[in-house]
Each structure stands twice: as structure tokens, then as C-alpha cells.
Design a protein around this motif. Structure first.
Motif, short mmCIF file in Angstrom:
data_model
loop_
_atom_site.label_atom_id
_atom_site.label_comp_id
_atom_site.label_asym_id
_atom_site.label_seq_id
_atom_site.Cartn_x
_atom_site.Cartn_y
_atom_site.Cartn_z
N LEU A 69 -19.34 52.82 -35.06
CA LEU A 69 -18.48 52.31 -36.12
C LEU A 69 -18.40 53.34 -37.22
O LEU A 69 -19.40 53.94 -37.61
CB LEU A 69 -19.06 51.00 -36.66
N GLN A 70 -17.19 53.58 -37.72
CA GLN A 70 -16.98 54.52 -38.81
C GLN A 70 -16.12 53.87 -39.89
O GLN A 70 -15.33 52.97 -39.60
CB GLN A 70 -16.32 55.80 -38.31
N ARG A 71 -16.30 54.35 -41.11
CA ARG A 71 -15.57 53.76 -42.23
C ARG A 71 -14.41 54.65 -42.65
O ARG A 71 -14.53 55.88 -42.69
CB ARG A 71 -16.52 53.58 -43.41
N ASN A 72 -13.29 54.01 -42.91
CA ASN A 72 -12.10 54.72 -43.37
C ASN A 72 -11.61 53.99 -44.62
O ASN A 72 -10.80 53.06 -44.53
CB ASN A 72 -11.04 54.74 -42.28
N GLY A 73 -12.12 54.40 -45.79
CA GLY A 73 -11.83 53.66 -47.01
C GLY A 73 -12.52 52.31 -46.98
O GLY A 73 -13.72 52.21 -46.78
N GLY A 74 -11.75 51.25 -47.16
CA GLY A 74 -12.30 49.90 -47.09
C GLY A 74 -12.16 49.29 -45.72
O GLY A 74 -12.44 48.11 -45.52
N ARG A 75 -11.74 50.08 -44.74
CA ARG A 75 -11.55 49.59 -43.38
C ARG A 75 -12.42 50.36 -42.42
O ARG A 75 -13.05 51.36 -42.77
CB ARG A 75 -10.08 49.71 -42.98
N TYR A 76 -12.40 49.93 -41.16
CA TYR A 76 -13.26 50.54 -40.16
C TYR A 76 -12.46 50.97 -38.94
O TYR A 76 -11.41 50.40 -38.62
CB TYR A 76 -14.35 49.56 -39.72
N CYS A 77 -12.98 51.97 -38.27
CA CYS A 77 -12.45 52.38 -36.98
C CYS A 77 -13.64 52.73 -36.10
O CYS A 77 -14.80 52.67 -36.54
CB CYS A 77 -11.51 53.58 -37.12
N VAL A 78 -13.39 53.08 -34.84
CA VAL A 78 -14.48 53.42 -33.94
C VAL A 78 -14.33 54.86 -33.45
O VAL A 78 -13.22 55.38 -33.35
CB VAL A 78 -14.54 52.47 -32.72
N ALA A 79 -15.46 55.46 -33.17
CA ALA A 79 -15.50 56.78 -32.55
C ALA A 79 -16.12 56.61 -31.16
O ALA A 79 -17.14 55.93 -31.01
CB ALA A 79 -16.33 57.75 -33.38
N ILE A 80 -15.50 57.19 -30.16
CA ILE A 80 -16.00 57.13 -28.78
C ILE A 80 -16.55 58.51 -28.43
O ILE A 80 -15.82 59.51 -28.53
CB ILE A 80 -14.88 56.73 -27.80
N LYS A 81 -17.82 58.56 -28.04
CA LYS A 81 -18.48 59.85 -27.85
C LYS A 81 -19.29 59.88 -26.55
O LYS A 81 -19.85 58.88 -26.11
CB LYS A 81 -19.42 60.14 -29.03
N ASP A 82 -19.36 61.09 -25.97
CA ASP A 82 -20.27 61.33 -24.87
C ASP A 82 -21.67 61.53 -25.43
O ASP A 82 -21.85 61.75 -26.62
CB ASP A 82 -19.83 62.57 -24.08
N GLY A 83 -22.65 61.52 -24.54
CA GLY A 83 -24.02 61.74 -24.97
C GLY A 83 -24.98 61.23 -23.92
O GLY A 83 -24.57 60.62 -22.93
N PRO A 84 -26.27 61.46 -24.13
CA PRO A 84 -27.27 61.01 -23.16
C PRO A 84 -27.47 59.49 -23.21
O PRO A 84 -26.98 58.82 -24.13
CB PRO A 84 -28.54 61.74 -23.61
N LEU A 85 -28.18 58.96 -22.23
CA LEU A 85 -28.56 57.56 -22.26
C LEU A 85 -29.42 57.30 -23.49
O LEU A 85 -30.34 58.07 -23.79
CB LEU A 85 -29.35 57.17 -21.01
N VAL A 86 -29.13 56.25 -24.22
CA VAL A 86 -29.92 55.83 -25.37
C VAL A 86 -30.47 54.44 -25.08
O VAL A 86 -29.71 53.54 -24.71
CB VAL A 86 -29.07 55.81 -26.66
#
Length: 373
Positions: free
Chosen positions: A251-268
Motif C-alpha cells: 500500500l502506498q499513499r498519494n496525498g490523501g488517497r492510496y494506491c498499490v505497488a506490485i513488486k517482485d521479491g523473495p518469499l516473505v
């Protein structure tokens, strides 16, 4: 089966190479034993008559009798936890819902041996699916939960929260983490939500290629919009975004609203997408503007992240044991002090609606858990 006995698994697949790969993976786990293998459902039925397995790993596409028909016969006669292990791509992913509705505990992709990393991650996924199945609740039955090995934390994807950081008021956002048993549980929650409910972001542990079809199915059943999340998607009221299989969602913030970032990465926490990654990002950018909910599932993914959300001022809930298929994830969150309250599945939709309508103090309808330090 006692808590110390190995989980006995029957592998049913018409491919000798797949059977060999699965057996090799399972035999590496100290708490799992391979009871036997079968090349088709008829051979499997004879094997079950001789010795009852704790878990069955079942292919769908086999000669003489397909896996879905065999699954329905198993569940009608003597329910056994069944994991579907299939090569079905997104074009055939409608079968996912048929097998889950027929009683399968989980669906996993067949392990490939083309790269060492993929085989390693397949090994983790297969063994954890077996452990989850062995602890699943089937038609009122109850099985013991089991421990899993050490795992990477959300630190590999996002730095830990900064203590004392204040997040200003923004739109409300609901973050849900769910695993085994979650497909039908999510449907129960989402299909009764009104179109003016807060924006929702969801991590459901599910194989790659299946999440798009899963979101499409829910979109056709629900009043709210449901879609597989894409990088940069806005989190909007009346909309639920589901993390794509095999990729993390933040989850990422854009002013007073939110958007999502989709990322690769290892198993968490042994998963990708990981609930811990989503929850930590919500703790950092949403704070008290967020509601975190952890639902049915095996293991502890999400427990630490939910605790971080609670410490950041978010409202936090855990699904109760009685309504969970597997109580592992909610239990871990409760024991770590991450959940403010414990709520049954049939009340979760009401909690989401109330959260969107009221200040930070939502109505109390669940069991309150001790406060954190």
C-alpha cells in the motif's frame, strides 16, 4: 494422528516424473511421510482401502477418471483433506472454483525442475500446503496445527516502521490477509458489502494465474468492484484489489488517497504475495486510517504485520477459531497481541461497513483482546 506423528500423504498423478518429484520434495520434510503413490483414481481408491492417508495430493487431468470426479467421490464417502496439484493455466482456472467448492483444501501448481529457485519455492509451497491440509477443519472435523520452519520477514521488501511516526487523516482503507480456506470465506464477506464501503486491499495466498480468475469471479458476485491488482491501481471506495499470485503488493499513499505497488521479491513469511508485506506497508502509510483483518490460514504470515498496524494506531481484527478452516494465522496474531478483537466470519462485513462510517472507535461486536504495551 497425534501431533508428533508424520503427516502421511498419498500422491495421485498419472505422470511418473511428477510423482517422483513430489515424493522427493515430501521426503525431505521431517514431519511428512509418503504413504504411497497412484497413477489414477482407481489405483488410489484401492490404496485408500488398505491404509487411510492424512492428506491426498491429486492431479485433475488423468485417464479413466478425472480428478474432480474422484474428489467429489472422496468427499461424499469419507472426507480426507485433498490438495489439487495441477498445471492448469489461467484459461482453465475456472476449475479452481469447482474443486474448492467440491471440498479441496488448497490448489497448488505442479513443481517444475527447470530452475533451482523455482524448485526450492515449489518445495516450500508443497510442504506448507500439506501441513495446512493436515490441520484443516473438514465438515466439523478438527485436526492439530503444526509448526513451520524459519522464514524471511518483511524486512527484505520494506524497512521496519519508525516508532512514533504520525500519519495524518486520509481516506479509510481495509487490509485483509487470508490463506487456506480463504476463497469461500472472502466471498462470504465481500458479496454482502455495499458499494460505498471503504477501499479494500487483499492478500490471498493463491498460485500465479489463478488470482485474475478469482477476482473476476468475485466481481460477478459482488456489488463492489473486485479486480486483480496492477501496479499503480488506486484504492477506491467500493473496490477491492487482490494481490496477483507470485508478486508482493504494498500500500502506498498519494496525498490523501492510496494506491498499490506490485513488486517482485523473495518469499516473505514463506509466501509471495505476503500478508506481512501488505500489513507493514499499511502501518507505515495509513496508520490509524486503516483496518487490518487476518483470516483463516496456516502458519503465521501477517501476525507481525498486524501487530505493526496496531502499534501504528490501526484497528485490527482476527477471525475466530470456530469459523476458520485453519486457525493458524489468526491464532498467531492473537497470541502476539496483534488483534484488538476476535470476530466471527459472519460479522466481518459489518465491521468493515462500521469502520468506514465511524471515527477510529468502531462498534464493539467481537471479543476484545488485551491491549499492547
Amino acid at each position: 494422528m497425534s501431533i508428533t506423528d508424520p503427516i502421511r500423504v498419498l500422491v495421485v498423478d498419472d505422470s511418473a516424473s511428477v510423482r517422483q518429484t513430489l515424493v522427493a520434495i515430501l521426503e525431505e520434510a521431517p514431519d511428512i511421510a509418503v504413504l504411497g503413490t497412484a497413477a489414477d483414481p482407481y489405483a488410489a481408491a484401492r490404496r485408500i482401502q488398505e491404509d487411510m492417508p492424512d492428506v491426498i495430493i491429486l492431479d485433475l487431468e488423468m485417464p479413466r477418471m478425472d480428478g474432480l470426479t474422484f474428489l467429489r467421490k472422496i468427499m461424499a464417502q469419507k472426507p480426507i483433506p485433498v490438495i489439487i496439484c495441477s498445471t492448469l493455466t489461467e484459461r482453465g482456472s475456472h476449475m479452481l472454483f469447482d474443486v474448492l467448492e467440491a471440498g479441496a483444501v488448497d490448489v497448488i501448481p505442479k513443481p517444475r525442475v527447470d530452475t533451482r529457485q523455482f524448485l526450492l519455492e515449489s518445495s516450500v509451497r508443497v510442504c506448507d500446503a500439506v501441513r495446512a491440509a493436515a490441520g484443516a477443519r473438514l465438515r466439523g472435523g478438527k485436526r492439530p496445527s503444526r509448526l513451520v520452519e524459519a522464514k524471511l520477514t518483511a524486512d527484505v521488501m520494506i524497512p521496519p516502521p519508525i516508532p512514533g511516526r504520525v500519519v495524518t487523516q486520509t481516506d479509510r482503507v481495509v487490509c485483509i490477509g487470508v490463506s487456506t480456506g480463504g476463497t469461500e470465506s472472502l466471498r462470504d464477506v465481500l458479496e454482502v458489502l455495499p458499494v460505498d464501503c471503504p477501499g479494500i486491499v487483499i492478500v490471498q495466498h493463491m498460485p500465479e494465474h489463478f488470482t485474475a480468475a478469482f477476482a473476476k469471479r468475485l466481481n460477478g458476485l459482488c456489488a463492489i468492484a473486485v479486480k486483480e491488482a496492477e501496479d499503480g491501481d488506486a484504492v477506491l471506495p467500493g473496490r477491492a484489489l487482490i494481490a496477483p499470485g507470485a508478486r508482493h503488493m504494498l500500500l502506498q499513499r498519494n496525498g490523501g488517497r492510496y494506491c498499490v505497488a506490485i513488486k517482485d521479491g523473495p518469499l516473505v513469511s514463506r509466501h509471495r504475495p505476503s500478508v506481512d508485506v501488505l500489513f507493514r506497508s499499511a502501518a507505515q502509510c495509513a496508520g490509524g486510517n486503516a483496518l487490518g483483518i487476518i483470516m483463516t490460514g496456516m502458519g503465521d504470515d501477517g501476525a507481525n504485520g498486524l501487530l505493526e498496524m496496531r502499534k501504528a494506531g490501526a484497528a485490527t481484527l482476527a477471525q475466530d477459531e470456530e469459523s476458520c478452516v485453519v486457525f493458524g494465522m489468526p491464532k498467531e496474531a492473537i497470541e502476539r497481541g496483534a488483534a484488538e478483537r476476535i470476530v466471527s466470519l459472519d460479522r466481518l462485513h459489518g465491521e468493515i461497513v462500521r469502520f468506514g462510517m465511524t471515527p477510529r472507535s468502531p462498534a464493539i461486536t467481537g471479543r476484545r483482546v488485551a491491549s499492547i504495551a
